[in-house]
Design a protein around this motif. Structure first.
Motif, PDB file in Angstrom:
ATOM      1  N   THR A 345     -29.069  44.459   3.221  1.00  0.00           N
ATOM      2  CA  THR A 345     -29.174  43.138   4.079  1.00  0.00           C
ATOM      3  C   THR A 345     -28.511  43.038   5.342  1.00  0.00           C
ATOM      4  OG1 THR A 345     -29.773  41.933   1.813  1.00  0.00           O
ATOM      5  CG2 THR A 345     -29.248  40.524   3.514  1.00  0.00           C
ATOM      6  N   GLU A 346     -28.984  42.963   6.512  1.00  0.00           N
ATOM      7  CA  GLU A 346     -27.967  42.787   7.637  1.00  0.00           C
ATOM      8  C   GLU A 346     -27.832  41.339   8.387  1.00  0.00           C
ATOM      9  OE1 GLU A 346     -26.409  45.276   9.103  1.00  0.00           O
ATOM     10  OE2 GLU A 346     -27.182  46.726   7.303  1.00  0.00           O
ATOM     11  N   GLY A 365     -33.270  41.356   3.035  1.00  0.00           N
ATOM     12  CA  GLY A 365     -32.910  42.702   3.829  1.00  0.00           C
ATOM     13  C   GLY A 365     -34.118  43.236   4.274  1.00  0.00           C
ATOM     14  N   VAL A 366     -34.021  44.553   4.521  1.00  0.00           N
ATOM     15  CA  VAL A 366     -35.191  45.310   4.883  1.00  0.00           C
ATOM     16  C   VAL A 366     -36.326  45.452   4.169  1.00  0.00           C
ATOM     17  CG1 VAL A 366     -33.579  46.572   6.353  1.00  0.00           C
ATOM     18  CG2 VAL A 366     -34.155  47.459   4.028  1.00  0.00           C
ATOM     19  N   VAL A 385     -34.354  55.111   4.530  1.00  0.00           N
ATOM     20  CA  VAL A 385     -33.636  54.061   5.544  1.00  0.00           C
ATOM     21  C   VAL A 385     -32.465  54.402   6.014  1.00  0.00           C
ATOM     22  CG1 VAL A 385     -35.187  52.111   4.622  1.00  0.00           C
ATOM     23  CG2 VAL A 385     -32.845  52.582   3.839  1.00  0.00           C
ATOM     24  N   PRO A 414     -41.726  44.664   3.111  1.00  0.00           N
ATOM     25  CA  PRO A 414     -40.816  45.064   4.182  1.00  0.00           C
ATOM     26  C   PRO A 414     -40.654  44.038   5.189  1.00  0.00           C
ATOM     27  CG  PRO A 414     -42.843  46.707   3.846  1.00  0.00           C
ATOM     28  CD  PRO A 414     -43.009  45.510   2.748  1.00  0.00           C
ATOM     29  N   GLY A 415     -39.486  43.862   5.522  1.00  0.00           N
ATOM     30  CA  GLY A 415     -39.227  42.890   6.579  1.00  0.00           C
ATOM     31  C   GLY A 415     -38.792  41.545   6.099  1.00  0.00           C
TER      32      GLY A 415
END
Length: 425
Positions: A345-346, A365-366, A385, A414-415
């Motif tokens: 998670t960014e 996250g991603v 990833v 995703p996303g």
């Protein structure tokens, strides 16, 4: 629910029963067909004999009426005369063998220079004779089939007895015990069978190897528990001493805290791998564990992974479940799930929700696509990833969860993010 496989003894019994049924059906069909053919043959022979006798009587005295006997009637019409005495349905019958209209009797018409002979024979005698002969033959055949089937089944039961004894002995065997007497002693003393003896020796060899494996596993568990914990204890004690060392700056304090946290994590991993190495049938030591306290502790341990990221860590406690579990394993499982959520998670948040029957860890996250999600629990699998988690594999996490009787599921897009649900009730 899957049906229980049939025993070999039952299968052999079914085979004998099926063979007996087929044999009985074939005997009955053969009896019916044979009796009909035999009855027809006997009836034709009788008609020939009676016709020969009637022609002899005609040659002796053509004017004398022919006699009628049991089951037959005869008429003779001299050449050139009308068959007035012959029943109307027989007058138009051509020479040869025929059945009457209702099929109840056989008709024979013979023609010589002296005239025409009409003979009608009732098949009562031939039919009764054939019926009793057929019943007798069928009865003998059925008795023979039943006797042979019983003898064959008894023979197979005797042949199966050693296999059954070996099967019962193998069922009684446990890895923690020695081989049962049914394996170590010959099961075919009275009637040696090479295949059974080879199977017995193979089972003895297998149990010996399994016993050796269990002993090695116990020795490894004992030695690993001692040899791995000893240096970790030394490291943790050294960290405690360093923590109280005067003049330690902030950087050193963080390093010491990191050493202590990793030491505790390593102790949990040792417990986890030792648990997985043990026989699942053996009992495990459990203690009452407050999962809310475990979650709070693991959140504090994983919070440093979010430093420098615009990610918030949120905790919602709807209940305070208490479960019986091995001392450190809930922390190992929850810690790894939290580490994954933080590492992937960014931005956004990592939200943890505690209910009475589950713990839900949701991140923004991603995420993962369906193909990746279907493989995350495979051994040594990593998502392709940029960010990689360096913790415990999800395959091991699931094995630990199942070992404790819990379940873990993942849902991801995703996303959007990933949601891990740990159910323990």
């Amino acid at each position: 629910m899957a049906s229980r496989p049939k025993r070999l003894k039952s299968r052999i019994r079914d085979v004998f029963l099926l063979q007996g049924i087929i044999a009985v059906v074939l005997v009955l069909i053969g009896t019916v067909v044979g009796s009909q053919m035999l009855a027809a043959g006997l009836l034709r022979d009788r008609i020939r004999n009676e016709s020969d006798r009637m022609w002899e009587l005609v040659q002796r005295d053509p004017a004398k009426p022919l006699p009628n006997g049991f089951g037959y009637q005869a008429w003779f019409v001299p050449a050139g005369k009308q068959p007035d005495a012959v029943p109307p349905q027989l007058r138009v019958t051509s020479p040869g063998f025929h059945r009457d209209a209702d099929g109840s009797s056989m008709i024979y018409v013979g023609e010589h220079a002296e005239g025409r002979l009409y003979l009608r024979v009732e098949p009562v005698f031939a039919t009764n004779l054939v019926r009793w002969v057929s019943i007798f033959a069928a009865t003998l055949s059925l008795i023979a089939i039943a006797t042979l089937s019983w003898l064959g089944h008894r023979r197979f039961r005797r042949m199966m007895a050693p296999l059954e004894r070996l099967s019962h002995a193998a069922e009684r065997w446990r890895p923690e015990s020695t081989a049962p007497p049914g394996l170590t002693e010959s099961s075919t003393i009275h009637e040696p069978l090479d295949e059974v003896e080879r199977l017995r020796h193979a089972l003895i060899d297998m149990t010996s190897r399994m016993d050796a494996f269990v002993r090695r596993e116990r020795d490894f568990t004992r030695d690993a528990s001692h040899e791995l914990r000893t240096p970790l204890t030394v490291i943790r004690m050294a960290g405690d001493l360093l923590q109280h060392e005067e003049g330690l700056d902030a950087r050193g304090t963080r390093a010491v805290r990191r050493i202590q946290e990793q030491s505790q994590q390593m102790e949990g991993l040792i417990d986890a791998f030792l648990l997985l190495a043990r026989d699942p049938r053996l009992p495990i030591d459990v203690t009452e564990t407050s999962l809310a306290e475990v979650v709070e502790s693991e959140i504090e341990h994983t919070r440093p992974r979010l430093e420098g990221k615009p990610v918030a860590m949120r905790l919602q406690v709807n209940a305070c479940p208490v479960v019986d579990a091995p001392l450190r394993l809930p922390g190992v499982v929850l810690g790894h799930l939290l580490q994954n959520a933080c590492d992937f998670t960014e931005r956004g948040e990592v939200a943890v929700t505690i209910d009475m029957d589950r713990i839900e860890i949701r991140d923004t996250g991603v995420g993962m696509d369906a193909a990746t999600l279907s493989r995350v629990f495979e051994p040594f699998f990593r998502a392709d990833v940029a960010t990689e988690s360096r913790g415990l594999g999800l395959n091991v996490v699931r094995r630990l969860v199942e070992r404790m009787g819990w379940t873990v599921t993942l849902d991801s897009k995703p996303g959007v993010g990933t949601t891990a649900i740990l159910r323990f009730a």
